[in-house]
Design a protein around this motif. Structure first.
Motif, mmCIF file in Angstrom:
data_model
loop_
_atom_site.group_PDB
_atom_site.id
_atom_site.type_symbol
_atom_site.label_atom_id
_atom_site.label_comp_id
_atom_site.label_asym_id
_atom_site.label_seq_id
_atom_site.Cartn_x
_atom_site.Cartn_y
_atom_site.Cartn_z
ATOM 1 N N THR A 198 0.811 -1.211 0.000
ATOM 2 C CA THR A 198 0.000 0.000 0.000
ATOM 3 C C THR A 198 0.849 1.267 0.000
ATOM 4 N N ALA A 199 0.475 2.207 -0.867
ATOM 5 C CA ALA A 199 1.092 3.544 -0.876
ATOM 6 C C ALA A 199 2.592 3.526 -1.166
ATOM 7 N N SER A 200 3.053 2.509 -1.901
ATOM 8 C CA SER A 200 4.469 2.486 -2.277
ATOM 9 C C SER A 200 4.710 3.413 -3.466
ATOM 10 N N THR B 187 8.757 -0.976 -3.425
ATOM 11 C CA THR B 187 8.467 -0.833 -2.009
ATOM 12 C C THR B 187 9.060 0.472 -1.472
ATOM 13 N N ARG C 99 5.638 5.697 3.229
ATOM 14 C CA ARG C 99 4.339 5.373 2.631
ATOM 15 C C ARG C 99 3.203 6.056 3.388
ATOM 16 N N ARG D 141 3.137 9.672 2.453
ATOM 17 C CA ARG D 141 2.590 9.816 1.104
ATOM 18 C C ARG D 141 1.058 9.747 1.129
ATOM 19 N N ARG D 142 0.536 8.799 1.926
ATOM 20 C CA ARG D 142 -0.907 8.642 2.017
ATOM 21 C C ARG D 142 -1.539 9.888 2.648
ATOM 22 N N LEU E 37 -2.099 1.202 7.786
ATOM 23 C CA LEU E 37 -1.207 0.703 6.745
ATOM 24 C C LEU E 37 -0.465 -0.557 7.206
ATOM 25 N N ASP F 183 -0.804 -4.166 5.519
ATOM 26 C CA ASP F 183 0.392 -4.901 5.071
ATOM 27 C C ASP F 183 0.400 -6.313 5.657
ATOM 28 N N SER G 33 12.115 4.587 -1.286
ATOM 29 C CA SER G 33 11.945 5.473 -0.123
ATOM 30 C C SER G 33 12.571 6.841 -0.346
#
Ligand code: C5P
Length: 221
Positions: A12-14, A145, A151, A154-155, A175, A179, A202
């Motif tokens: 998620t959110a990578s 990733t 992440r 970012r979300r 999150l 995961d 990252s």
């Protein structure tokens, strides 16, 4: 190669959605956001107030997966002809999607709908199991990733950009839970497949991520 597929999987959110769409655009390929399909099913299930943890409800939900009336029109996602583009992006829809995604029969029901996107001249598909299950013959499999911290940040930005309020800690916890559920499920768990190239973005700007994947793609197609 005939209709090559590029599979981009990851947590998620990578950033895989943004990256996959840009790679598809550069190559002039089709783009599949497989998570959106799980999310549309989640919205359909929520509309009917069906709790997937109640086993009896699965008898209703499983056939819904196989015949999901979803359409993609440019940026718009339609369920039964109604625009659900915003509804599928909520955290609730994401959480419900990941609860539904643990059920093997639901995954099987959504398989053909995803494979229908495999058309000329090629496809970039993003999700969790694009390289392992949906398109095992993909010419390039990337596992994209990023750290949980990056992440979650970012979300938060995505949510704030939509003019909504975001609580970092709640999002971070959600999150991690998602995961965990995605990686520990028995069917198609989230993990890089043996032939995937792992890319940790990252601390990489997005254009560099896109350029890296395009280079890998061009070596193979
Ligand atoms: O990628 P996105 O966050 O939109 O996906 C929502 C949820 O759908 C994921 O947390 C995951 O549980 C599920 N999913 C999946 N397999 C995919 C795409 C999404 O299990 N290929």
């Amino acid at each position: 190669l005939n209709k090559p597929v590029i599979a981009i999987d990851g947590p998620t959110a990578s950033g895989k959605g943004t990256v996959a769409a840009l790679v598809a655009d550069k190559l002039g390929y089709h783009y599949l956001d497989s998570g959106a399909i799980y999310r549309v099913l989640a919205v359909a299930v929520a509309q009917q107030a069906l709790d997937p943890d109640t086993p009896a409800n699965l008898a209703t939900i499983i056939p819904m997966a196989a015949s999901l009336p979803v359409q993609f029109q440019g940026e718009q996602v339609l369920l039964n002809g109604l625009d659900v583009s915003d509804a599928i992006r909520t955290e609730q829809a994401g959480v419900m999607a990941s609860r539904l995604a643990v059920v093997p029969e639901i995954r099987a029901g959504l398989l053909q709908r995803q494979r229908d996107f495999h058309q000329s001249p090629g496809l970039v598909a993003d999700g969790r199991d694009m390289g392992s299950v949906v398109f095992p013959d993909a010419v390039l499999k990337v596992f994209l990733t990023a750290s949980a911290q990056v992440r979650a940040e970012r979300r938060v930005r995505q949510i704030e950009n939509r003019g909504q309020q975001a609580d970092f800690q709640a999002i971070f916890n959600d999150l991690m839970a998602r995961d965990k559920r995605d990686s520990e499920r028995a069917v198609a768990p989230l993990k890089p497949c043996d032939d995937a190239l792992v890319l940790d973005c990252s601390s990489m700007p997005i254009d560099q991520v896109v350029a890296t994947i395009l280079n890998w793609a061009r070596e193979r197609i």
